[in-house]
Design a protein around this motif. Structure first.
Motif, PDB file in Angstrom:
ATOM      1  N   PRO A 259       0.837  -1.051   0.008  1.00  0.00           N
ATOM      2  CA  PRO A 259       0.071  -0.090   0.052  1.00  0.00           C
ATOM      3  C   PRO A 259       0.705   1.231   0.167  1.00  0.00           C
ATOM      4  CG  PRO A 259      -0.852  -1.545   1.739  1.00  0.00           C
ATOM      5  CD  PRO A 259       0.644  -2.084   1.020  1.00  0.00           C
ATOM      6  N   GLN A 260       2.164   1.049   0.571  1.00  0.00           N
ATOM      7  CA  GLN A 260       2.938   2.539   0.466  1.00  0.00           C
ATOM      8  C   GLN A 260       3.762   2.476  -0.899  1.00  0.00           C
ATOM      9  OE1 GLN A 260       2.888   4.348   3.009  1.00  0.00           O
ATOM     10  NE2 GLN A 260       1.121   3.093   3.913  1.00  0.00           N
ATOM     11  N   ASN A 261       3.597   1.549  -1.676  1.00  0.00           N
ATOM     12  CA  ASN A 261       4.256   1.811  -2.983  1.00  0.00           C
ATOM     13  C   ASN A 261       3.716   1.099  -4.034  1.00  0.00           C
ATOM     14  OD1 ASN A 261       6.485   2.322  -4.823  1.00  0.00           O
ATOM     15  ND2 ASN A 261       7.415   0.328  -4.421  1.00  0.00           N
ATOM     16  N   THR A 262       2.240   1.669  -4.383  1.00  0.00           N
ATOM     17  CA  THR A 262       1.294   1.343  -5.506  1.00  0.00           C
ATOM     18  C   THR A 262       2.033   1.531  -6.733  1.00  0.00           C
ATOM     19  OG1 THR A 262      -0.357   1.802  -3.916  1.00  0.00           O
ATOM     20  CG2 THR A 262      -0.707   1.476  -6.407  1.00  0.00           C
ATOM     21  N   ARG A 263       1.941   0.519  -7.643  1.00  0.00           N
ATOM     22  CA  ARG A 263       2.806   0.571  -8.907  1.00  0.00           C
ATOM     23  C   ARG A 263       1.888   0.277 -10.114  1.00  0.00           C
ATOM     24  NH1 ARG A 263       7.770  -2.859  -9.305  1.00  0.00           N
ATOM     25  NH2 ARG A 263       6.238  -4.435  -9.288  1.00  0.00           N
ATOM     26  N   LEU A 264       2.213   0.971 -11.301  1.00  0.00           N
ATOM     27  CA  LEU A 264       1.648   0.605 -12.530  1.00  0.00           C
ATOM     28  C   LEU A 264       2.665  -0.591 -13.094  1.00  0.00           C
ATOM     29  CD1 LEU A 264       0.716   3.809 -14.264  1.00  0.00           C
ATOM     30  CD2 LEU A 264      -0.988   2.044 -13.448  1.00  0.00           C
ATOM     31  N   VAL A 265       2.006  -1.713 -13.508  1.00  0.00           N
ATOM     32  CA  VAL A 265       2.695  -2.765 -13.985  1.00  0.00           C
ATOM     33  C   VAL A 265       1.839  -3.396 -15.311  1.00  0.00           C
ATOM     34  CG1 VAL A 265       3.213  -5.204 -13.684  1.00  0.00           C
ATOM     35  CG2 VAL A 265       3.334  -3.600 -11.690  1.00  0.00           C
ATOM     36  N   CYS A 266       2.555  -3.564 -16.167  1.00  0.00           N
ATOM     37  CA  CYS A 266       2.194  -4.061 -17.754  1.00  0.00           C
ATOM     38  C   CYS A 266       2.521  -5.332 -18.106  1.00  0.00           C
ATOM     39  CB  CYS A 266       2.639  -2.959 -18.739  1.00  0.00           C
ATOM     40  SG  CYS A 266       1.924  -1.375 -18.792  1.00  0.00           S
TER      41      CYS A 266
ATOM     42  N   PRO B  45       4.600   2.874 -16.740  1.00  0.00           N
ATOM     43  CA  PRO B  45       4.618   1.680 -15.487  1.00  0.00           C
ATOM     44  C   PRO B  45       5.880   1.452 -15.077  1.00  0.00           C
ATOM     45  CG  PRO B  45       4.736   0.759 -17.829  1.00  0.00           C
ATOM     46  CD  PRO B  45       4.598   2.273 -17.932  1.00  0.00           C
ATOM     47  N   ALA B  46       6.131   0.881 -13.580  1.00  0.00           N
ATOM     48  CA  ALA B  46       7.221   0.648 -13.152  1.00  0.00           C
ATOM     49  C   ALA B  46       7.909  -0.515 -13.419  1.00  0.00           C
ATOM     50  CB  ALA B  46       6.879   0.323 -11.547  1.00  0.00           C
ATOM     51  N   ALA B  47       6.984  -1.457 -14.173  1.00  0.00           N
ATOM     52  CA  ALA B  47       7.488  -2.819 -14.845  1.00  0.00           C
ATOM     53  C   ALA B  47       6.821  -3.235 -15.837  1.00  0.00           C
ATOM     54  CB  ALA B  47       7.556  -3.881 -13.749  1.00  0.00           C
ATOM     55  N   ILE B  48       7.430  -3.818 -17.020  1.00  0.00           N
ATOM     56  CA  ILE B  48       6.704  -4.431 -18.108  1.00  0.00           C
ATOM     57  C   ILE B  48       7.120  -5.854 -18.113  1.00  0.00           C
ATOM     58  CG2 ILE B  48       6.455  -4.454 -20.638  1.00  0.00           C
ATOM     59  CD1 ILE B  48       7.120  -1.433 -20.639  1.00  0.00           C
ATOM     60  N   HIS B  49       6.258  -6.693 -18.116  1.00  0.00           N
ATOM     61  CA  HIS B  49       6.717  -8.218 -18.114  1.00  0.00           C
ATOM     62  C   HIS B  49       6.139  -8.994 -19.284  1.00  0.00           C
ATOM     63  CE1 HIS B  49       7.142  -7.326 -14.026  1.00  0.00           C
ATOM     64  NE2 HIS B  49       6.032  -7.483 -13.571  1.00  0.00           N
ATOM     65  N   VAL B  50       6.986  -9.350 -19.948  1.00  0.00           N
ATOM     66  CA  VAL B  50       6.865 -10.093 -21.386  1.00  0.00           C
ATOM     67  C   VAL B  50       6.359 -11.633 -20.636  1.00  0.00           C
ATOM     68  CG1 VAL B  50       7.722 -10.926 -23.342  1.00  0.00           C
ATOM     69  CG2 VAL B  50       8.473  -8.914 -22.462  1.00  0.00           C
ATOM     70  N   ILE B  51       5.175 -12.037 -21.065  1.00  0.00           N
ATOM     71  CA  ILE B  51       4.510 -13.539 -20.832  1.00  0.00           C
ATOM     72  C   ILE B  51       4.200 -14.020 -22.136  1.00  0.00           C
ATOM     73  CG2 ILE B  51       4.029 -12.757 -18.685  1.00  0.00           C
ATOM     74  CD1 ILE B  51       1.174 -12.442 -19.711  1.00  0.00           C
ATOM     75  N   ASP B  52       3.985 -15.403 -21.948  1.00  0.00           N
ATOM     76  CA  ASP B  52       3.833 -16.339 -23.289  1.00  0.00           C
ATOM     77  C   ASP B  52       2.455 -16.093 -23.863  1.00  0.00           C
ATOM     78  OD1 ASP B  52       6.458 -17.346 -23.140  1.00  0.00           O
ATOM     79  OD2 ASP B  52       5.802 -18.886 -21.924  1.00  0.00           O
TER      80      ASP B  52
ATOM     81  N   LEU C 210      13.217   0.114 -10.292  1.00  0.00           N
ATOM     82  CA  LEU C 210      13.780  -0.513  -8.948  1.00  0.00           C
ATOM     83  C   LEU C 210      12.783  -0.141  -7.790  1.00  0.00           C
ATOM     84  CD1 LEU C 210      17.428   0.708  -9.150  1.00  0.00           C
ATOM     85  CD2 LEU C 210      16.621  -1.619  -9.334  1.00  0.00           C
ATOM     86  N   GLY C 211      11.689   0.644  -7.888  1.00  0.00           N
ATOM     87  CA  GLY C 211      10.540   0.732  -7.114  1.00  0.00           C
ATOM     88  C   GLY C 211      10.745   2.183  -6.838  1.00  0.00           C
ATOM     89  N   GLY C 212      11.160   3.309  -7.531  1.00  0.00           N
ATOM     90  CA  GLY C 212      10.960   4.553  -7.603  1.00  0.00           C
ATOM     91  C   GLY C 212       9.698   4.956  -7.935  1.00  0.00           C
ATOM     92  N   HIS C 213       9.306   6.120  -7.330  1.00  0.00           N
ATOM     93  CA  HIS C 213       7.905   6.746  -8.006  1.00  0.00           C
ATOM     94  C   HIS C 213       8.013   8.233  -7.560  1.00  0.00           C
ATOM     95  CE1 HIS C 213       6.704   6.938  -3.711  1.00  0.00           C
ATOM     96  NE2 HIS C 213       6.898   5.524  -3.482  1.00  0.00           N
ATOM     97  N   SER C 214       7.040   8.928  -8.017  1.00  0.00           N
ATOM     98  CA  SER C 214       6.817  10.586  -7.811  1.00  0.00           C
ATOM     99  C   SER C 214       7.215  10.971  -6.539  1.00  0.00           C
ATOM    100  CB  SER C 214       5.764  11.038  -8.334  1.00  0.00           C
ATOM    101  OG  SER C 214       4.752  10.620  -7.485  1.00  0.00           O
ATOM    102  N   LEU C 215       7.139  10.328  -5.517  1.00  0.00           N
ATOM    103  CA  LEU C 215       7.231  10.930  -4.080  1.00  0.00           C
ATOM    104  C   LEU C 215       8.657  10.579  -3.802  1.00  0.00           C
ATOM    105  CD1 LEU C 215       3.966   9.899  -1.929  1.00  0.00           C
ATOM    106  CD2 LEU C 215       4.461  11.822  -3.388  1.00  0.00           C
ATOM    107  N   LEU C 216       8.989   9.337  -4.211  1.00  0.00           N
ATOM    108  CA  LEU C 216      10.542   9.231  -3.916  1.00  0.00           C
ATOM    109  C   LEU C 216      11.446  10.061  -4.842  1.00  0.00           C
ATOM    110  CD1 LEU C 216      10.605   5.289  -3.402  1.00  0.00           C
ATOM    111  CD2 LEU C 216      10.888   7.151  -1.611  1.00  0.00           C
ATOM    112  N   ALA C 217      10.937  10.277  -5.905  1.00  0.00           N
ATOM    113  CA  ALA C 217      11.650  11.243  -6.907  1.00  0.00           C
ATOM    114  C   ALA C 217      11.871  12.545  -6.421  1.00  0.00           C
ATOM    115  CB  ALA C 217      11.009  11.192  -8.381  1.00  0.00           C
ATOM    116  N   ALA C 218      10.824  13.070  -5.699  1.00  0.00           N
ATOM    117  CA  ALA C 218      10.887  14.311  -4.927  1.00  0.00           C
ATOM    118  C   ALA C 218      12.218  14.421  -4.072  1.00  0.00           C
ATOM    119  CB  ALA C 218       9.695  14.757  -4.245  1.00  0.00           C
ATOM    120  N   THR C 219      12.192  13.197  -3.075  1.00  0.00           N
ATOM    121  CA  THR C 219      13.287  13.048  -2.346  1.00  0.00           C
ATOM    122  C   THR C 219      14.594  13.434  -2.954  1.00  0.00           C
ATOM    123  OG1 THR C 219      11.864  12.075  -0.624  1.00  0.00           O
ATOM    124  CG2 THR C 219      14.130  11.876  -0.299  1.00  0.00           C
TER     125      THR C 219
END
Length: 674
Positions: free
Chosen positions: A518-525, A554-561, A622-631
C-alpha cells in the motif's frame, strides 16, 4: 444504459444542438427530442459522428460578446478586472523576491492581449501555453482570456509526442512559449510566439480593451487520460469556471490577506482552482514548487516561509505527509495555514485521525472531489476536528457545492437508496461542454438530464461508484471501468495498453495496478510479443516514455507467453495480477566511474534503501515513484548544488544518464524568468 439489454438506442438532441445517447425504455427528458433510433450504440455513434462535427453548443459557436440572458455572470477575466479595480495595490502574485500588484497584473496581461489581437487571435480561438512556473504563466493565462481565446496548457515535462498530439487535437492558432523550451517544439509548423524574446515589445503596447467574451465562450481545454489510447480534451466555459470560483469560495472564504500556494501544473485543473478563486477575490498567489516535486519537510518549510494560508495537495501526498509528525507540529505551531484541501483519490480515515491528533482545529481540512468534466470541484466535505465517522475506513467526498447536483443512480438511471452502491452522475452549473473532436464519446458520457427543472440540461456520467449516507453525504467506493487514480493523477489503463500495443513487437498488453504494498502502489504492464519478435524491455520502456507523461509510465513491463483467460474467453485480470515476471538473467553490476556517478549512486541507495545499485539500473523499475523522486531531486540539489528538473529524471532514469545530465546542467548559464 443503452445497448445493455438488446433494446434500441435513441439519439437525442436539444435546442443547443447537443446530442445524447438514450435508452428507448426511458422517458425523453424535457428540452430533448429524438432524432434517430438505432439497433446499437455503435450505429448511434456513427450517426452522431456524421451529424455533430462540432461539440460546441449553438450559444458558444455563435458567441459574439453580447449579453447572455442565461447567466448575468461576466467572463472570468472581467471578474478579475473588477477585483483589480477594488484592490489595485494588493499583491496579486509573489514569486521568489518579486511581487506583482493587481494593477500591474491587469495591465501586463492586457498588453499581452493586445499582441495576441495583433497576431489575429480572437473569440473562439485556442492558444497553447507552455511556460515554466513564473509570473509569466499567470500573465499569459489572463492575456489569452482577455484576447477572447481559450488557453490550452502544455506541461513542459510531458513527452514531445504528447505535446504534439494536444497541439494537433486543438488546432491551436498560436503557441506561446519560452526559448528555453524550444527543444520541445522542433518542427512545429503553426505560429509560435516566444514570450521572453517579445517582452520588450509587449511592454510598449497599450492595454487591450475587453474582447466582449460571453459567459458561454470557452475558457480552457485540458486533456485528460483517455481510454481510447489518446488523451481527450475537456472543454470548459467561462460560465462554469466563474461559477466554480464563486461557489467554492463560499466555503474557502478567500480574500485580501490570504496567500495561496500555486504549485500544480497548469495541465491539471487543480491549478485553475489555485489560480482563479484567489484572483477573483483579492487574495495573493504564491508561486511555489509542486508538492510532488519536493520532500515533505521542504514543503513544510515553504508553507512556513511564504506565510501560506491556503494549500491544495493530492491525497496521496497528504497520506504520507501526516506520517511526518515534526511537519504537522510545525504546521500547527509555526505556519499561517488556515485551510488545507485534499483531492485526487480516497482519503483514509486513519490518516485524518492522525491529522486531527497532531493539528486539531488549528487548520480547517476539506476533502474535495470532482472530475475535470465537472469543472474541478463537484462535492466537498469538511468533517471538523471532532467528526465521528463511525467505523468507515475512508472519508466521504461530501455534498455538492452550490448549483451542482449529484445523483447516485442504477443502470436504468433510477436513484438508489441510501447505503446502496450506484454510479455518480453530476449535473448543474459545472458540467463541461464535452470532449473536443469526440462527439460520440461526448454523447455517451454527457447525457440528457431527466432530473433538472431546466429543459435541455445534461448530466455527466462519472464512472465512479459511490453510496450516500443517511445524511446525504457521498462516499466513494471505486470505479466501474479501468480508470484509476495513482498518487493524485487520473490514469486510463486503456491508454497505456494502446500505447504499448502500438509497438511493432507487441501483440497485446494489459495494464494493472499492483497494490500489494500500500505504501508503494505501482503500474505494471503484462505484454505478449508477436511471433518471432524480440521484445526488449529497455526498448519498450523507451517507447512508453516517448508517448506518455511520466506519471503514466509503468514501473515494470513483464513479457509473458500468453494471457490467462476466464471460462468465457476474457482476459483474467485477477490471475494476471498473481503472475510474476519471469526471472531475469542476472545483469552485470556496473560500479560508478566518475565522481558525479558516485554521488548519485549513494543518493539512490539511500532513497531506495537498497545497496549496490548498478549505474545502468532504472530508478523507477527499482521501485522509485513520484514521491521518492522528489526526495531524490532534493538530495541531488543538496549534494551536487544543481537543481535537476523532474522531466530530466524521467527522461534519464539511470545513474549514468542522469550524471551526464547533471554535468550538462552545471555547465549551462542560469536562466532568469519574469
Amino acid at each position: 444504459m443503452p445497448d445493455s439489454t438488446g433494446e434500441s438506442v435513441l439519439v437525442l438532441v436539444n435546442d443547443e444542438g447537443q446530442y445524447s445517447l438514450w435508452a428507448s425504455h426511458l422517458d425523453v427528458p424535457p428540452g430533448w427530442r429524438v432524432v434517430r433510433s438505432t439497433s446499437s450504440t455503435r450505429e448511434s455513434a456513427a450517426f452522431i459522428e456524421e451529424n455533430w462535427t462540432d461539440i460546441r453548443p449553438k450559444s458558444m459557436a455563435g458567441a459574439d460578446g453580447g449579453t447572455d440572458p442565461a447567466d448575468a455572470r461576466p467572463s472570468v477575466h472581467a471578474l478579475f478586472a473588477e477585483q483589480a479595480a477594488r484592490t489595485p495595490d494588493t499583491a496579486a502574485l509573489v514569486w521568489r523576491d518579486q511581487e506583482i500588484s493587481y494593477r500591474e497584473l491587469d495591465e501586463r496581461s492586457g498588453r499581452l492581449a493586445s499582441l495576441l489581437a495583433d497576431r489575429g487571435v480572437g473569440r473562439g480561438d485556442f492558444v497553447a501555453l507552455c511556460v515554466e512556473r513564473t509570473p509569466l504563466a499567470v500573465i499569459s493565462l489572463l492575456g489569452i482570456l482577455k484576447a477572447g481565446a481559450a488557453y490550452v496548457p502544455l506541461d513542459p515535462e510531458y513527452p514531445v509526442e504528447r505535446l504534439r498530439y494536444v497541439l494537433d487535437d486543438t488546432g491551436a492558432r498560436l503557441l506561446l512559449t519560452q526559448e528555453a523550451l524550444g527543444f520541445l517544439f522542433v518542427g512545429h509548423e503553426r505560429e509560435t510566439l516566444w514570450l521572453d524574446r517579445e517582452q520588450g515589445h509587449i511592454d510598449g503596447l497599450p492595454v487591450a480593451p475587453d474582447a466582449g467574451t460571453a459567459p458561454s465562450s470557452a475558457a480552457y481545454v485540458i486533456h485528460t487520460s483517455g481510454s481510447t489510447g489518446r488523451p481527450k480534451g475537456v472543454l470548459v466555459t467561462h460560465r462554469s469556471l466563474a461559477h466554480h470560483a464563486a461557489s467554492v469560495n463560499r466555503t474557502l472564504q478567500l480574500g485580501p490577506g490570504d496567500r495561496v500556494l500555486q504549485c500544480r501544473s497548469l495541465s491539471f485543473d487543480a491549478a485553475a482552482e489555485e489560480i482563479f478563486p484567489p484572483l477573483l477575490h483579492g487574495a495573493t498567489l504564491v508561486l511555489g514548487e509542486d508538492p510532488l516535486r519536493q520532500t515533505f519537510r521542504a514543503l513544510t518549510q515553504q508553507v512556513v516561509d511564504t506565510k501560506t494560508t491556503f494549500l491544495s495537495i493530492p491525497t496521496a501526498f497528504w497520506h504520507s505527509w501526516v506520517l511526518e509528525e515534526d511537519c504537522l507540529v510545525r504546521l500547527a505551531a509555526e505556519s499561517s495555514l488556515r485551510v488545507v484541501i485534499v483531492a485526487g483519490e480516497k482519503a483514509e480515515r486513519r490518516a485524518l485521525d492522525t491529522w486531527n491528533t497532531r493539528v486539531g482545529a488549528a487548520i480547517r481540512w476539506c476533502n474535495v472531489y470532482g472530475p475535470t468534466e465537472g469543472t474541478i470541484t463537484s462535492t466537498l466535505f469538511e468533517p471538523g476536528a471532532d467528526w465521528d465517522g463511525g467505523d468507515t475506513p475512508s472519508v466521504p467526498i461530501g455534498h455538492p457545492i452550490e448549483d451542482v447536483r449529484a445523483h447516485v443512480l442504477d443502470d436504468a438511471l433510477r436513484p438508489v437508496a441510501a447505503g446502496t452502491v450506484g454510479e455518480l452522475y453530476i449535473g448543474g452549473a459545472g458540467v463541461a461542454v464535452g470532449y473536443l473532436n469526440k462527439p460520440a464519446m461526448t454523447a455517451e458520457r454527457f447525457l440528457a438530464d431527466p432530473f433538472s427543472g431546466v429543459p435541455g440540461q445534461r448530466l455527466f456520467r462519472t464512472g465512479d461508484l459511490v453510496r450516500s449516507t443517511v445524511d446525504g453525504a457521498i462516499e466513494f467506493v471505486g470505479r466501474r471501468d479501468h480508470q484509476v487514480k495513482l498518487r493524485g493523477y487520473r490514469v486510463e489503463l486503456g491508454e497505456i495498453e494502446l500505447v504499448l500495443g502500438d509497438h511493432p513487437d507487441i501483440q497485446g498488453c494489459v495494464a494493472l495496478v499492483d497494490d500489494t504494498d500500500p505504501q508503494n502502489t505501482r503500474l505494471v504492464c503484462h505484454v505478449v510479443a508477436r511471433d518471432g519478435a524480440d521484445a526488449a524491455n529497455g526498448e519498450l520502456m523507451a517507447h512508453v516514455r516517448r508517448h506518455l507523461p511520466w506519471y503514466m509510465v509503468p514501473a515494470a513491463i513483464h513479457v509473458i507467453d500468453a494471457f490467462p483467460l476466464t471460462p468465457n474467453g476474457k482476459i483474467d485480470r485477477t490471475a494476471l495480477s498473481a503472475t510474476g515476471p519471469s526471472t531475469p538473467a542476472e545483469a552485470d553490476h556496473i560500479a560508478p566511474r566518475t565522481p558525479v556517478e558516485a554521488v548519485l549512486a549513494a543518493v539512490w541507495e539511500e532513497v531506495l534503501d537498497r545497496p549496490g545499485i548498478s549505474v545502468d539500473a532504472d530508478f523507477f523499475q527499482l521501485g522509485g515513484h513520484s514521491l521518492l523522486a522528489a526526495t531524490l531531486l532534493s538530495r541531488i540539489r543538496s549534494r551536487l548544488g544543481v537543481s535537476v528538473p523532474a522531466r530530466v529524471l524521467f527522461a534519464s532514469p539511470t545513474i549514468e544518464a542522469l550524471a551526464a545530465a547533471v554535468v550538462r546542467l552545471k555547465s549551462e548559464p542560469v536562466a532568469h524568468a519574469s
